[in-house]
Each structure stands twice: as C-alpha cells, then as structure tokens.
Design an enzyme around this catalytic site. Structure first.
Site, PDB file in Angstrom:
ATOM      1  N   ARG A  88      16.645   4.884  10.154  1.00  0.00           N
ATOM      2  CA  ARG A  88      16.722   4.141   9.096  1.00  0.00           C
ATOM      3  C   ARG A  88      15.147   4.690   8.215  1.00  0.00           C
ATOM      4  O   ARG A  88      14.632   3.926   8.010  1.00  0.00           O
ATOM      5  CB  ARG A  88      17.617   2.995   8.172  1.00  0.00           C
ATOM      6  CG  ARG A  88      17.329   2.696   7.042  1.00  0.00           C
ATOM      7  CD  ARG A  88      18.288   3.228   5.998  1.00  0.00           C
ATOM      8  NE  ARG A  88      18.338   2.888   4.812  1.00  0.00           N
ATOM      9  CZ  ARG A  88      19.072   2.055   3.897  1.00  0.00           C
ATOM     10  NH1 ARG A  88      19.470   1.426   5.128  1.00  0.00           N
ATOM     11  NH2 ARG A  88      18.540   2.029   2.920  1.00  0.00           N
ATOM     12  N   ARG A  97      22.031   8.380   4.305  1.00  0.00           N
ATOM     13  CA  ARG A  97      20.597   7.553   4.874  1.00  0.00           C
ATOM     14  C   ARG A  97      21.612   7.867   5.998  1.00  0.00           C
ATOM     15  O   ARG A  97      22.967   8.204   6.352  1.00  0.00           O
ATOM     16  CB  ARG A  97      21.303   5.914   4.498  1.00  0.00           C
ATOM     17  CG  ARG A  97      22.106   5.745   4.265  1.00  0.00           C
ATOM     18  CD  ARG A  97      22.894   6.010   3.144  1.00  0.00           C
ATOM     19  NE  ARG A  97      22.182   4.454   1.431  1.00  0.00           N
ATOM     20  CZ  ARG A  97      21.856   4.449   1.335  1.00  0.00           C
ATOM     21  NH1 ARG A  97      22.249   2.858   1.514  1.00  0.00           N
ATOM     22  NH2 ARG A  97      20.827   4.409   0.076  1.00  0.00           N
ATOM     23  N   ASP A 100      23.895   2.771   6.806  1.00  0.00           N
ATOM     24  CA  ASP A 100      23.559   1.458   5.476  1.00  0.00           C
ATOM     25  C   ASP A 100      24.464   0.554   6.607  1.00  0.00           C
ATOM     26  O   ASP A 100      25.441   0.506   6.781  1.00  0.00           O
ATOM     27  CB  ASP A 100      24.020   1.532   4.886  1.00  0.00           C
ATOM     28  CG  ASP A 100      23.496   0.938   3.939  1.00  0.00           C
ATOM     29  OD1 ASP A 100      23.127   0.270   3.891  1.00  0.00           O
ATOM     30  OD2 ASP A 100      24.738   1.417   2.621  1.00  0.00           O
ATOM     31  N   ASP A 102      25.356  -3.174   5.845  1.00  0.00           N
ATOM     32  CA  ASP A 102      25.466  -3.717   4.427  1.00  0.00           C
ATOM     33  C   ASP A 102      26.555  -5.231   5.066  1.00  0.00           C
ATOM     34  O   ASP A 102      27.462  -5.660   5.615  1.00  0.00           O
ATOM     35  CB  ASP A 102      26.580  -3.792   2.830  1.00  0.00           C
ATOM     36  CG  ASP A 102      25.917  -2.834   2.611  1.00  0.00           C
ATOM     37  OD1 ASP A 102      24.652  -3.065   2.571  1.00  0.00           O
ATOM     38  OD2 ASP A 102      26.144  -1.456   1.812  1.00  0.00           O
TER      39      ASP A 102
HETATM   40  N1  ROI Z   1      29.354   5.647  -1.154  1.00  0.00           N
HETATM   41  C1  ROI Z   1      30.026   6.290  -0.042  1.00  0.00           C
HETATM   42  N2  ROI Z   1      31.071   6.546  -0.113  1.00  0.00           N
HETATM   43  N3  ROI Z   1      30.323   5.223   1.429  1.00  0.00           N
HETATM   44  C2  ROI Z   1      29.242   4.436   1.191  1.00  0.00           C
HETATM   45  O1  ROI Z   1      28.936   3.439   2.256  1.00  0.00           O
HETATM   46  C3  ROI Z   1      27.990   4.508  -0.231  1.00  0.00           C
HETATM   47  N4  ROI Z   1      26.512   3.949  -0.045  1.00  0.00           N
HETATM   48  C4  ROI Z   1      26.255   4.139  -0.745  1.00  0.00           C
HETATM   49  C5  ROI Z   1      26.316   4.476  -2.326  1.00  0.00           C
HETATM   50  C6  ROI Z   1      25.549   5.578  -2.545  1.00  0.00           C
HETATM   51  C7  ROI Z   1      26.348   3.184  -3.116  1.00  0.00           C
HETATM   52  N5  ROI Z   1      27.369   5.721  -1.898  1.00  0.00           N
HETATM   53  C8  ROI Z   1      28.675   5.117  -0.956  1.00  0.00           C
HETATM   54  O2  ROI Z   1      24.981   2.883  -0.846  1.00  0.00           O
END
Ligand code: ROI
Length: 166
Positions: A88, A97, A100, A102
């Site tokens: 990353r 990315r 990610d 979260d």
């Molecule tokens: N959009 C989708 N569909 N899935 C994500 O994990 C995701 N993550 C983000 C942003 C850019 C907001 N858009 C996303 O960080």
C-alpha cells in the site's frame, strides 16, 4: 500476554489495483494470523463501482468479523502493517489502492481522535460496507446510526455484485 477481554470488531477490506481478488484473499489470511485475535467469519467478495473521484477501476470489497483482545489502536496498527506488507502506498486520500483495511467497529466503542474514529465515519452510508457487513452480522447495530438492515433500506446498491463466495 494481555488480560483484556475479547471484543467483537469488524474490518472493511477494499482493493482496486494489482489483482484485487488476490489482494483480498491474502489480506484475509493475514487477518487470520493476527495476534490475540480470531477471525470469526468473512463475507462474500463484492465488486462495486468506485465511490468518490471518477476514473478509478471498480473495487473489490468484503467485511471480516474478528474477536480480538487488541485495543482499537493496536488493531489499527496491525491492519496498517498488513496494508504495508501488501504494498500500500499512502498517496492521494481517495486514490486507487492495492489494499485498504478500515477498522469499522470495535465493540460498541465510540471515539474520535486524530488517528481513529469509531464507528468508521462513513460506513453507515456505504453500500459496499453495509451489504457485506449484513452478511456476517445480520442483526448488528452501528452505535449512533442504528441497525444495518434499516440503513440499507435507505441507500442504493446499484452496481454491487458478488464475485466470489467466502
Ligand atoms: N469505492 C468503493 N466502491 N469501494 C471502496 O472500498 C472505496 N474506497 C474508497 C473510496 C475512494 C471512497 N471509494 C471506494 O476509499
């Protein structure tokens, strides 16, 4: 060895670069190996159009359910360690990315510090989080926002589809 009690925590996974299916499968294996933590379940893997800036590839998203004795910040550090191990780069805030992770929820904890906000501040309005979350925890309530099922009634799920079962 920690004496803390176990807490239920939920992690959102997302990738839209460098073979997202492989990225998410690797990340799930890494979550299963975190210290003081059990991976209880994870959702199907969903393809979804990128929310936010245009011109990004579609994302692959999933949610994992953990039981952990790590504090929220220790868990966050561990998640960032997995992101880093999978290449990353922390460039654009809403850029594409490789991985990610979260931290969505840690027990029913509500907090807001510079590094970590719980519940995750956007989770209650994102179909790509709520749909996989409902799959692993159908009766879950997000502190401050209500039941996942109710929140899903209010938002569009256009473009979200299952591409791999758990
Ligand atoms: N959009 C989708 N569909 N899935 C994500 O994990 C995701 N993550 C983000 C942003 C850019 C907001 N858009 C996303 O960080």
């Amino acid at each position: 060895m920690s004496t803390a009690a176990y807490e239920r925590a939920y992690v959102g996974l997302g990738s839209n670069l460098a073979d997202p299916l492989t990225q998410l499968r690797r990340a799930i294996k890494a979550l299963a190996q975190l210290p003081d933590t059990c991976l209880l379940s994870y959702s199907s893997l969903y393809s979804s159009p990128a929310e936010g800036p245009d011109g990004q590839p579609d994302y692959l998203n999933a949610v994992a359910e953990l039981e952990t004795r790590l504090s929220p910040l220790d868990l966050l550090d561990a998640l960032q360690g997995i992101e880093d191990a999978q290449g990353r780069s922390r460039g654009l805030r809403w850029g594409a990315r490789t991985l990610d992770l979260d931290l969505l929820l840690w027990g029913r904890q509500e907090q807001s510090s510079a590094r970590l906000k719980l519940p995750h501040p956007e989770m209650h309005q994102r179909a790509f989080v709520l749909v996989p979350l409902r799959e692993v925890a159908s009766a879950l309530e997000i502190p401050g926002h209500g039941l996942v099922t109710k929140l899903l009634d209010a938002i569009s799920r256009v473009g979200l589809r299952v591409v791999a079962l758990p």
